[in-house]
Design a protein around this motif. Structure first.
Motif, PDB file in Angstrom:
ATOM      1  N   LEU A   1       0.852  -1.310   0.115  1.00  0.00           N
ATOM      2  CA  LEU A   1      -0.012   0.160   0.136  1.00  0.00           C
ATOM      3  C   LEU A   1       0.880   1.331  -0.035  1.00  0.00           C
ATOM      4  O   LEU A   1       1.790   1.161   0.703  1.00  0.00           O
ATOM      5  CB  LEU A   1      -0.775   0.055   1.228  1.00  0.00           C
ATOM      6  N   LYS A   2       0.539   2.129  -0.959  1.00  0.00           N
ATOM      7  CA  LYS A   2       1.316   3.647  -0.924  1.00  0.00           C
ATOM      8  C   LYS A   2       0.467   4.589  -0.131  1.00  0.00           C
ATOM      9  O   LYS A   2      -0.778   4.451  -0.399  1.00  0.00           O
ATOM     10  CB  LYS A   2       1.707   3.816  -2.294  1.00  0.00           C
ATOM     11  N   LEU A   3       1.085   5.412   0.566  1.00  0.00           N
ATOM     12  CA  LEU A   3       0.247   6.564   1.250  1.00  0.00           C
ATOM     13  C   LEU A   3       0.935   7.830   1.070  1.00  0.00           C
ATOM     14  O   LEU A   3       2.425   7.965   1.050  1.00  0.00           O
ATOM     15  CB  LEU A   3       0.220   6.175   2.698  1.00  0.00           C
ATOM     16  N   ARG A   4       0.323   8.692   0.263  1.00  0.00           N
ATOM     17  CA  ARG A   4       1.041   9.848  -0.039  1.00  0.00           C
ATOM     18  C   ARG A   4       0.341  11.049   0.640  1.00  0.00           C
ATOM     19  O   ARG A   4      -0.839  11.454   0.364  1.00  0.00           O
ATOM     20  CB  ARG A   4       0.835  10.221  -1.600  1.00  0.00           C
ATOM     21  N   GLY A   5       1.029  11.732   1.670  1.00  0.00           N
ATOM     22  CA  GLY A   5       0.440  13.034   2.255  1.00  0.00           C
ATOM     23  C   GLY A   5       1.142  14.122   1.457  1.00  0.00           C
ATOM     24  O   GLY A   5       2.062  14.543   1.091  1.00  0.00           O
ATOM     25  N   TYR A   6      -0.053  15.273   1.291  1.00  0.00           N
ATOM     26  CA  TYR A   6       0.428  16.332   0.560  1.00  0.00           C
ATOM     27  C   TYR A   6      -0.435  17.685   1.036  1.00  0.00           C
ATOM     28  O   TYR A   6      -1.190  17.393   1.951  1.00  0.00           O
ATOM     29  CB  TYR A   6       0.293  16.251  -0.741  1.00  0.00           C
ATOM     30  N   VAL A   7      -0.313  18.883   0.702  1.00  0.00           N
ATOM     31  CA  VAL A   7      -0.829  19.903   0.969  1.00  0.00           C
ATOM     32  C   VAL A   7      -1.102  20.864  -0.314  1.00  0.00           C
ATOM     33  O   VAL A   7      -0.669  20.462  -1.505  1.00  0.00           O
ATOM     34  CB  VAL A   7       0.273  20.975   1.879  1.00  0.00           C
ATOM     35  N   LEU A   8      -1.833  21.775  -0.074  1.00  0.00           N
ATOM     36  CA  LEU A   8      -2.329  22.755  -1.022  1.00  0.00           C
ATOM     37  C   LEU A   8      -3.075  22.089  -2.334  1.00  0.00           C
ATOM     38  O   LEU A   8      -2.935  22.591  -3.363  1.00  0.00           O
ATOM     39  CB  LEU A   8      -1.141  23.487  -1.258  1.00  0.00           C
ATOM     40  N   GLY A   9      -3.647  21.077  -2.193  1.00  0.00           N
ATOM     41  CA  GLY A   9      -4.246  20.237  -3.242  1.00  0.00           C
ATOM     42  C   GLY A   9      -3.153  19.891  -4.257  1.00  0.00           C
ATOM     43  O   GLY A   9      -3.669  19.442  -5.568  1.00  0.00           O
ATOM     44  N   MET A  10      -1.992  19.791  -3.954  1.00  0.00           N
ATOM     45  CA  MET A  10      -0.992  19.420  -5.005  1.00  0.00           C
ATOM     46  C   MET A  10      -0.186  18.136  -4.584  1.00  0.00           C
ATOM     47  O   MET A  10       0.781  18.352  -3.625  1.00  0.00           O
ATOM     48  CB  MET A  10       0.050  20.717  -5.315  1.00  0.00           C
ATOM     49  N   PRO A  11      -0.487  16.910  -4.872  1.00  0.00           N
ATOM     50  CA  PRO A  11       0.282  15.858  -4.602  1.00  0.00           C
ATOM     51  C   PRO A  11       1.782  16.046  -4.752  1.00  0.00           C
ATOM     52  O   PRO A  11       2.539  15.313  -4.163  1.00  0.00           O
ATOM     53  CB  PRO A  11      -0.504  14.740  -5.315  1.00  0.00           C
ATOM     54  N   LEU A  12       2.292  16.719  -5.716  1.00  0.00           N
ATOM     55  CA  LEU A  12       3.718  17.066  -5.906  1.00  0.00           C
ATOM     56  C   LEU A  12       4.266  17.484  -4.721  1.00  0.00           C
ATOM     57  O   LEU A  12       5.456  17.379  -4.512  1.00  0.00           O
ATOM     58  CB  LEU A  12       3.716  18.094  -7.197  1.00  0.00           C
ATOM     59  N   LEU A  13       3.575  18.264  -3.753  1.00  0.00           N
ATOM     60  CA  LEU A  13       3.990  18.813  -2.423  1.00  0.00           C
ATOM     61  C   LEU A  13       3.807  17.924  -1.341  1.00  0.00           C
ATOM     62  O   LEU A  13       3.106  18.137  -0.396  1.00  0.00           O
ATOM     63  CB  LEU A  13       3.377  20.086  -2.194  1.00  0.00           C
ATOM     64  N   GLY A  14       4.274  16.756  -1.550  1.00  0.00           N
ATOM     65  CA  GLY A  14       4.217  15.561  -0.400  1.00  0.00           C
ATOM     66  C   GLY A  14       5.381  14.499  -0.626  1.00  0.00           C
ATOM     67  O   GLY A  14       6.315  14.728  -1.186  1.00  0.00           O
ATOM     68  N   LYS A  15       4.946  13.521   0.170  1.00  0.00           N
ATOM     69  CA  LYS A  15       5.826  12.368   0.222  1.00  0.00           C
ATOM     70  C   LYS A  15       5.144  11.075   0.336  1.00  0.00           C
ATOM     71  O   LYS A  15       3.994  10.968   0.870  1.00  0.00           O
ATOM     72  CB  LYS A  15       6.803  12.419   1.612  1.00  0.00           C
ATOM     73  N   THR A  16       5.563  10.011  -0.286  1.00  0.00           N
ATOM     74  CA  THR A  16       5.055   8.537  -0.388  1.00  0.00           C
ATOM     75  C   THR A  16       5.535   7.754   0.659  1.00  0.00           C
ATOM     76  O   THR A  16       7.184   7.909   0.498  1.00  0.00           O
ATOM     77  CB  THR A  16       4.857   8.034  -1.464  1.00  0.00           C
ATOM     78  N   GLU A  17       4.944   7.222   1.470  1.00  0.00           N
ATOM     79  CA  GLU A  17       5.403   5.911   2.152  1.00  0.00           C
ATOM     80  C   GLU A  17       4.749   4.798   1.634  1.00  0.00           C
ATOM     81  O   GLU A  17       3.909   4.683   1.242  1.00  0.00           O
ATOM     82  CB  GLU A  17       4.943   6.007   3.572  1.00  0.00           C
ATOM     83  N   THR A  18       5.878   3.337   1.729  1.00  0.00           N
ATOM     84  CA  THR A  18       5.251   2.332   1.346  1.00  0.00           C
ATOM     85  C   THR A  18       5.022   1.300   2.581  1.00  0.00           C
ATOM     86  O   THR A  18       5.970   1.069   3.504  1.00  0.00           O
ATOM     87  CB  THR A  18       6.579   1.495   0.533  1.00  0.00           C
ATOM     88  N   TRP A  19       3.869   0.811   2.728  1.00  0.00           N
ATOM     89  CA  TRP A  19       3.456   0.028   3.830  1.00  0.00           C
ATOM     90  C   TRP A  19       2.992  -1.639   3.187  1.00  0.00           C
ATOM     91  O   TRP A  19       2.826  -1.478   2.069  1.00  0.00           O
ATOM     92  CB  TRP A  19       2.172   0.528   4.456  1.00  0.00           C
ATOM     93  N   THR A  20       3.231  -2.464   4.086  1.00  0.00           N
ATOM     94  CA  THR A  20       3.188  -3.793   3.671  1.00  0.00           C
ATOM     95  C   THR A  20       2.006  -4.411   4.472  1.00  0.00           C
ATOM     96  O   THR A  20       1.783  -3.994   5.409  1.00  0.00           O
ATOM     97  CB  THR A  20       4.368  -4.713   3.806  1.00  0.00           C
ATOM     98  N   ARG A  21       1.252  -5.423   3.841  1.00  0.00           N
ATOM     99  CA  ARG A  21       0.447  -6.061   4.852  1.00  0.00           C
ATOM    100  C   ARG A  21       1.075  -6.716   5.953  1.00  0.00           C
ATOM    101  O   ARG A  21       1.805  -7.285   5.823  1.00  0.00           O
ATOM    102  CB  ARG A  21      -0.493  -6.978   3.929  1.00  0.00           C
ATOM    103  N   TYR A  22       0.288  -6.479   6.948  1.00  0.00           N
ATOM    104  CA  TYR A  22       0.759  -7.231   8.136  1.00  0.00           C
ATOM    105  C   TYR A  22       0.537  -8.521   8.184  1.00  0.00           C
ATOM    106  O   TYR A  22      -0.522  -8.974   8.365  1.00  0.00           O
ATOM    107  CB  TYR A  22       0.304  -6.366   9.436  1.00  0.00           C
ATOM    108  N   THR A  23       1.485  -9.436   8.551  1.00  0.00           N
ATOM    109  CA  THR A  23       1.383 -10.735   8.719  1.00  0.00           C
ATOM    110  C   THR A  23       2.065 -11.212  10.093  1.00  0.00           C
ATOM    111  O   THR A  23       2.147 -12.492  10.383  1.00  0.00           O
ATOM    112  CB  THR A  23       2.057 -11.578   7.294  1.00  0.00           C
ATOM    113  N   GLY A  24       2.245 -10.518  10.972  1.00  0.00           N
ATOM    114  CA  GLY A  24       3.060 -10.618  12.088  1.00  0.00           C
ATOM    115  C   GLY A  24       2.014 -11.272  13.164  1.00  0.00           C
ATOM    116  O   GLY A  24       0.960 -11.443  12.944  1.00  0.00           O
TER     117      GLY A  24
END
Length: 161
Positions: A124-147
């Motif tokens: 799963l990718k999660l991208r937080g951003y501001v000003l309605g502009m996804p270019l002004l943000g950062k993406t994190e990569t999450w993985t399905r939890y199997t622990g």
């Protein structure tokens, strides 16, 4: 917590402006969106449960259900335990296989715009951003939890690196 520091670092660089995605798309299949379930944060020190929410159940929300920490339970800016906080809210379909909503930075109390989407079946990718502009943000990569199961107060079992 490392995931909190990463997310806080991202969000500290961003303005607190936020808005709603204007476009909406059809909700995922009747079987349910594949984004549902438990997700391990990029720093492998937080687990979020993404669930259906909203008055008609067509939105997705995510709460923190597992944490890697020592000592006392981490608290948000208002003094509430981070365990169980709804940090991903009001995610609705905005385009093919992408959901737009909001993410809470528990350390500052600010809420930012965000997208989530699956880049692979268990990624799963999660991208937080501001000003309605996804270019002004950062993406994190999450993985399905199997622990393993979580201990008292959302304590996560040790994770392999």
């Amino acid at each position: 917590m490392r995931w909190g520091l990463i997310l806080s670092g991202l969000l500290a660089c961003l303005s607190p402006s936020m808005g709603r995605a204007a476009a909406t798309a059809d909700v995922s299949s009747a079987a349910g969106p594949t984004e549902l379930g438990l997700w391990l944060s990029g720093g492998k020190d937080g687990v979020f449960s993404i669930e259906r929410c909203g008055s008609n159940g067509n939105a997705l929300c995510g709460k923190l259900v597992g944490m890697d920490y020592d000592g006392e339970m981490p608290k948000d800016t208002w003094g509430r335990a981070e365990c169980g906080l709804w940090m991903l809210t009001d995610f609705v379909p905005v385009e093919d296989h992408k959901w737009g909503g909001h993410i809470l930075d528990p350390r500052s109390g600010r809420v930012y715009q965000a997208y989530i989407w699956l880049s692979e079946p268990n990624v799963l990718k999660l991208r937080g951003y501001v000003l309605g502009m996804p270019l002004l943000g950062k993406t994190e990569t999450w993985t399905r939890y199997t622990g393993g199961a979580f201990g008292a107060q959302c304590k996560m079992p040790p994770q392999p690196h």
